[in-house]
Design an enzyme around this catalytic site. Structure first.
Site, PDB file in Angstrom:
ATOM      1  N   GLU A 122       0.810  -1.226   0.000  1.00 49.63           N
ATOM      2  CA  GLU A 122       0.000   0.000   0.000  1.00 49.63           C
ATOM      3  C   GLU A 122       0.843   1.276   0.000  1.00 49.63           C
ATOM      4  O   GLU A 122       0.544   2.224   0.723  1.00 49.63           O
ATOM      5  CB  GLU A 122      -0.927  -0.007   1.225  1.00 49.63           C
TER       6      GLU A 122
HETATM    7  C1  ACM Z   1      -1.697  -5.472   3.985  1.00 52.22           C
HETATM    8  O1  ACM Z   1      -2.745  -5.980   4.419  1.00 52.22           O
HETATM    9  N1  ACM Z   1      -1.635  -4.178   3.776  1.00 52.22           N
HETATM   10  C2  ACM Z   1      -0.539  -6.274   3.698  1.00 52.22           C
END
Ligand code: ACM
Length: 533
Positions: A335
């Site tokens: 992310e």
């Molecule tokens: C994640 O759940 N951002 C790896």
């Protein structure tokens, strides 16, 4: 015949007859056969022989190689306080003739973690090629004994072990759990309890998500403000915390004794607000942001163009590698929406090199597959779509399986679960278990898979009870998926074995979720292991 003689014959005969009936019924009854026991993960091969061995006050625990002394001591420490038996631990070259638990190393078992557990009326022998296999044999023996041994309090149950031969070994070498200690911090004692519980089910990795936007949880001596500032809070703005390096080493050692390797994660280049708040120079504009207490993701990034960013990573990874005996360091990589795609690839390439320079291999969340992967980099499949992980496979990487809709245990079981979230869906106990690693995602086959890991993110998880409630019993199914071949697993059989764990989970004082889809059976409403067939 003199009258007093005939009287004594009469008594001898009466005693003999009495003994034939009552002495026989006092003999240990034969436990239900081994195949019906409640062992999780499911044993790969079991041949019951229909009798029993009783561990009692004259039992000794003996081991054939010095390397096995810690495992022998572990077993003795587990059984002594609850039984009150002396259970002397001794080294011995060959198997004793009676009343033994004998631990031995052998070349005849070809797998690293496999073992053979043979129980005769004379005792129990556990053999493996490595101490870890013997340890797993001990965990199986533990589950063959009454659940009451888990209470830690003095028990009166007879410790019968059904006779037979168990041969067992895991399908996957990586069987893990992840705990996010950043969003909420969990202290050393909580982590140790989690390690203890994982070890019962033969899991062998605990991934600690040590850093994120909301908190930096590991002391880095060359960058002390990371914990001074970045570790001072969490999602609950009043509560912070971090592990000193000494505490981290203590966790690592505790885990090692239970054959669990700690996999530390420093999440990079996003999920870094806590670090950016601690050191203004890590920000492109030189201004430190405020500490963050919310639940948003994807807004922070290290400054990709600054040289100091790579000095920072080199120092952090260097210090962490020096206190981490395991082969992996996790670099996050998820992310990173505040980092441009080009910068992201550039950064992940450099971060992999730094980790390798410090003698460790990289694990990264599946977005890292967009970078040039080093040959030993592992891609952790988490996102709902599998294309990143498949890209990883195409680039030659092994995959660690953690797909969110199956294994993100911060997801609630259903709409009324008391803690957790549901962005990846509700995950019932059956949903977490009834799928195969090898067929889940087209393009990822058995040979591409390193193993399985169940993450627990802690935005809404605040206490050890919360951890236990979300993780148990789903984690037991994960242990089985990593251990037992897919062809030998099915939900209808598993749920009965799981239900038979009720007493053990209660005795361990685990705040598990008692799913109504599992036929929970306590000893009071099931045939006990002492009941004859
Ligand atoms: C994640 O759940 N951002 C790896």
């Amino acid at each position: 015949m003199k009258p007093y003689l005939s009287l004594s014959y009469f008594f001898v005969i009466c005693f003999g007859l009495t003994c034939l009936t009552s002495c026989q019924t006092k003999r240990p009854a034969i436990p239900k056969d081994l195949a019906k026991q409640q062992v999780i993960p499911k044993l790969v091969s079991v041949i019951p022989t229909g009798s029993s061995y009783e561990i009692n006050n004259n039992t000794s625990i003996q081991y054939q190689s010095e390397k096995l002394q810690p495992v022998a001591d572990y077993l003795a420490k587990m059984l002594r306080p609850v039984t009150g038996f002396e259970l002397p631990v001794k080294m011995k070259d060959s198997k004793p003739s009676s009343n033994y638990i004998y631990l031995t190393l052998t070349d005849s078992i070809s797998t690293d973690e496999g073992y053979k557990l043979e129980t005769k009326e004379s005792g129990v022998e556990i053999k493996a090629s490595k101490p870890v296999g013997v340890f797993y044999g001990v965990q199986t023996l533990r589950q063959l004994l009454p659940a009451s041994i888990e209470t830690g309090a003095k028990i009166t149950d007879t410790l019968l072990v059904a006779t037979g031969v168990i041969k067992d070994n895991p399908t996957y070498g990586y069987r893990g759990a992840m705990l996010d200690v950043s969003r909420h911090f969990f202290g050393v004692e909580d982590v140790k309890r989690y390690i203890d519980l994982l070890s019962i089910y033969k899991m062998n990795r605990l991934h600690l998500h040590l850093t994120d936007d909301q908190g930096w949880r590991i002391e880095i001596k060359s960058w002390p403000k990371l914990t001074e500032i970045g570790g001072s809070t969490s999602i609950d703005s009043t509560k912070g915390g971090f592990y000193t390096q000494e505490q981290y080493k203590d966790i690592v050692k505790y885990a090692q004794k239970r054959f669990i390797t700690i996999v530390p994660e420093i999440d990079l280049p996003g999920h870094t607000n806590a670090a950016l708040a601690s050191y203004p120079e890590l920000n492109c504009d030189g201004v430190a942001p405020k500490l963050y207490h919310g639940t948003k993701v994807g807004f922070s990034s290290l400054c990709i163009d600054k040289e100091i960013t790579y000095k920072f990573i080199d120092d952090v990874i260097g210090e962490l590698a020096a206190i981490t005996p395991g082969e992996y360091i996790h670099i996050g990589g998820d992310e990173s929406h505040a980092t441009s795609p080009e910068d992201y690839v550039y950064f992940i390439d450099k971060a992999q090199e730094i980790v390798n320079k410090h003698g460790k291999k990289v694990i990264g969340w599946d977005e890292v597959a967009h970078a040039k992967l080093l040959p030993n980099t592992i891609v952790q499949f988490w996102s709902r779509k599998g294309e990143n992980a498949v890209e990883g496979v195409e680039k030659g990487a092994k995959i660690l399986m953690s797909p969110a809709p199956k294994l993100y245990f911060d997801m609630k079981y259903d709409s009324i679960t008391r803690v957790g979230q549901n962005w990846a869906g509700y995950i019932k106990v059956e949903d977490a278990y009834s799928w195969d690693l090898e067929t889940y995602q087209e393009g990822i086959a058995k040979e591409n898979i390193l193993g399985i890991e169940a993450p627990l993110w802690t935005e809404y998880v605040q206490t050890m009870d919360d951890i236990e409630h979300l993780v148990f019993p789903r984690i037991m199914g994960v242990a089985e998926m990593g251990w037992t071949p897919a062809s030998q697993r099915n939900w209808d059989e598993y749920k009965v074995r799981l239900g038979n764990h009720k007493d053990r989970l209660d005795a361990l004082d685990i705040d598990y979720y008692a799913s109504t889809f599992v036929p929970w059976r306590s000893k009071t409403n099931q045939e006990t292991s002492n009941t004859k067939e």
